[in-house]
Write an enzyme that holds these catalytic residues in place. Sequence first.
Site, PDB file in Angstrom:
ATOM      1  CB  THR A  81      -6.445-104.788 -42.146  1.00  0.00           C
ATOM      2  OG1 THR A  81      -6.405-106.043 -41.479  1.00  0.00           O
ATOM      3  CG2 THR A  81      -7.776-104.638 -42.836  1.00  0.00           C
ATOM      4  CE  LYS A 116      -7.148-102.842 -37.905  1.00  0.00           C
ATOM      5  NZ  LYS A 116      -6.166-102.883 -36.821  1.00  0.00           N
ATOM      6  NE  ARG A 133       0.754-108.138 -38.596  1.00  0.00           N
ATOM      7  CZ  ARG A 133      -0.546-108.055 -38.831  1.00  0.00           C
ATOM      8  NH1 ARG A 133      -1.064-108.642 -39.852  1.00  0.00           N
ATOM      9  NH2 ARG A 133      -1.319-107.376 -38.031  1.00  0.00           N
ATOM     10  CE  LYS A 277      -5.908 -97.506 -37.348  1.00  0.00           C
ATOM     11  NZ  LYS A 277      -5.133 -98.611 -36.790  1.00  0.00           N
TER      12      LYS A 277
END
Length: 636
Positions: A81, A116, A133, A277
Amino acid sequence: MHTPITQLTAQSNIETGELIKSIELWNEAYRNGEPLVSDDLFDTYITELETRDPAHPLLTAITPSVTESLDYQHSTPMLSTDKVYTQEELGLWFDKVIKAAQTVGIQDPLVECSPKLDGLAGRLYLDGALVTRGSGTAGTDIRHLLQAGLKVLGDTSRELTGEIVVNREYFAENLSLHFANERSFISGMAGATNGLNQHFTKALQDGAVHLVSFADLTTKAAMPLSTLRGVAESVEEMQLTNNPYLLDGVVFAVVDPQVREIMGTASDHNRYEVAKKRKGETAETTITEITWQVGRDGKQNPVLTFEEVSLSGVNITRCTAHHAGNVLESGLGVGARVEIIRSGEVVPNLHAVCTPVEPSMPAQCACCGHELKWKAGGVARGFKPTYLVCHNSGCDSRKASRLLHHLDTIKVLNFGLKTVDRLVHGGFDHIESLYEMDKFDLVAMGFGEGQSTRLIESFNSVRNSPIDDNLVVASLGIDDLGRRAAKKLLKHFRLEEMPYLTIAQIAALEGFGETSGYTISMGLYQNKQLLEFLIHDAGLNIQHTQDEQPIEVAQDSYFKGLNVVFTGTCKLSRSEMGNHAASQGANVLKDISGKKADYLVCGAKVGAKKMQKATAAGVKVITQDEYFDLCGNGGY
Ligand SMILES: [Zn+2]
């Protein structure tokens, strides 16, 4: 009085928490190709941690991060992201959403906000594989964690992408004494290749470790963008409180599929979503020195040293300044005031330059003293002068970096920069020579008996195992030709053809252009002899992409489009049965629950209960012989 950790000689004085944080920080920097400390200092800290906590996950996590085998191909790439840090940056993203929405006639698009999670991203496949991932296109299968008790929160009847996390309260009560934070616990668990230690096993059994599906997050809040603009900060705050897991921000995502499609996908992230963030810790400081490290292609990489600052509990004195162009344009030099940020990521970054100075650019190579020349950067830099490069092919640092890159890429372990430096000084200064080196050569260079044996052994173990052709190409260290690009090329051309590829041939492929075509074509041609050596004379067991047989689906197969489950002991291994079924056009499911199965194919030793359950659920139960009969090749 706080002692700067990078200057400590008696590491035994350091607190365990700080010791762990330092190792994490340095390890991350090292993996990013920007080592912050010498191998020696790093090793001392590792040894210290081994003495204090032999079971610490960092000790197992550190090697697997390098040796990690990315062996499970993702069905579609797992993207990351994109991140923003300020309300202003978020506002700019909102503007882009509005613009995209208007092109499809939507004036006020819906945007949703979700927490998140800060753990490890993973995807659960219908065949039962849980895959990290990894590189984005391939990851590591860690399905053993499911068997050990990892709970899946979300709909498992389809492919599920989510984050592996641990309950915060549970962590605080049971694990905080043993692990630096939740994240290091999770990555330690996923990277533990030699079995799970007691902490991992217990937390899994206690049901405290979860794979949380992104699609099934229950705390999403969606609202029209016009409303959201005014309240984004409080929405964010709400999402950040009362979550059972560690968070490092929130994710804003466009809801409308039409708008999503318009916004599309960049190389590694979706443009229709962005992570805001949690504001990272920043600190202002003064640069005291810029040192230049020489990379494999002669690039001089600037490292900033500054007056010590403390960010998220770690004392920091150095960070990278990326490239010479940045030093020049930003006015970096001794005395410049800079802002350092550390947010979520372990590696500190240069965030802003508050007071620039006249930049101090080197004229000569930091290693050999050869005159430096500017080299243009890529598209992202608008081809502006970006790198200062040493073109002296005899430059020791260049040689060492090149050797190290080769060894790292083909996954020969145990060779650090220091080791490779010694090889270069000992006359083993080009890649071909490494393949002629034996234990006695190493001993003659001053390596210990044991270390010499280990080094040769790790070299031989790579020679004795199959190695993908894309690694061989990537190991040449040609600009624009990393593993990903090599993979693409090798789908179209054989390894032997590489040195003769023209710019046009490369540029015609998706993902390449004239510029990269030129760099790659030139680079491959210049490395012709080396590549031929690696193919024919290095004793490598190269696996060629072109030799892999694509699965051809039988046209009029009985099982085409049907869902099949295999159980019991079959004539072929489970994966061979899976491949066979795939060649028949069938979908292989892991069990009969969840997605509707059509056939349960039973090998030997299948319990009666299982068969009854299948029959009751309307699943046809057949033997493996009946399966092969239906496929038209009985007695396979
Ligand atoms: Zn040089």
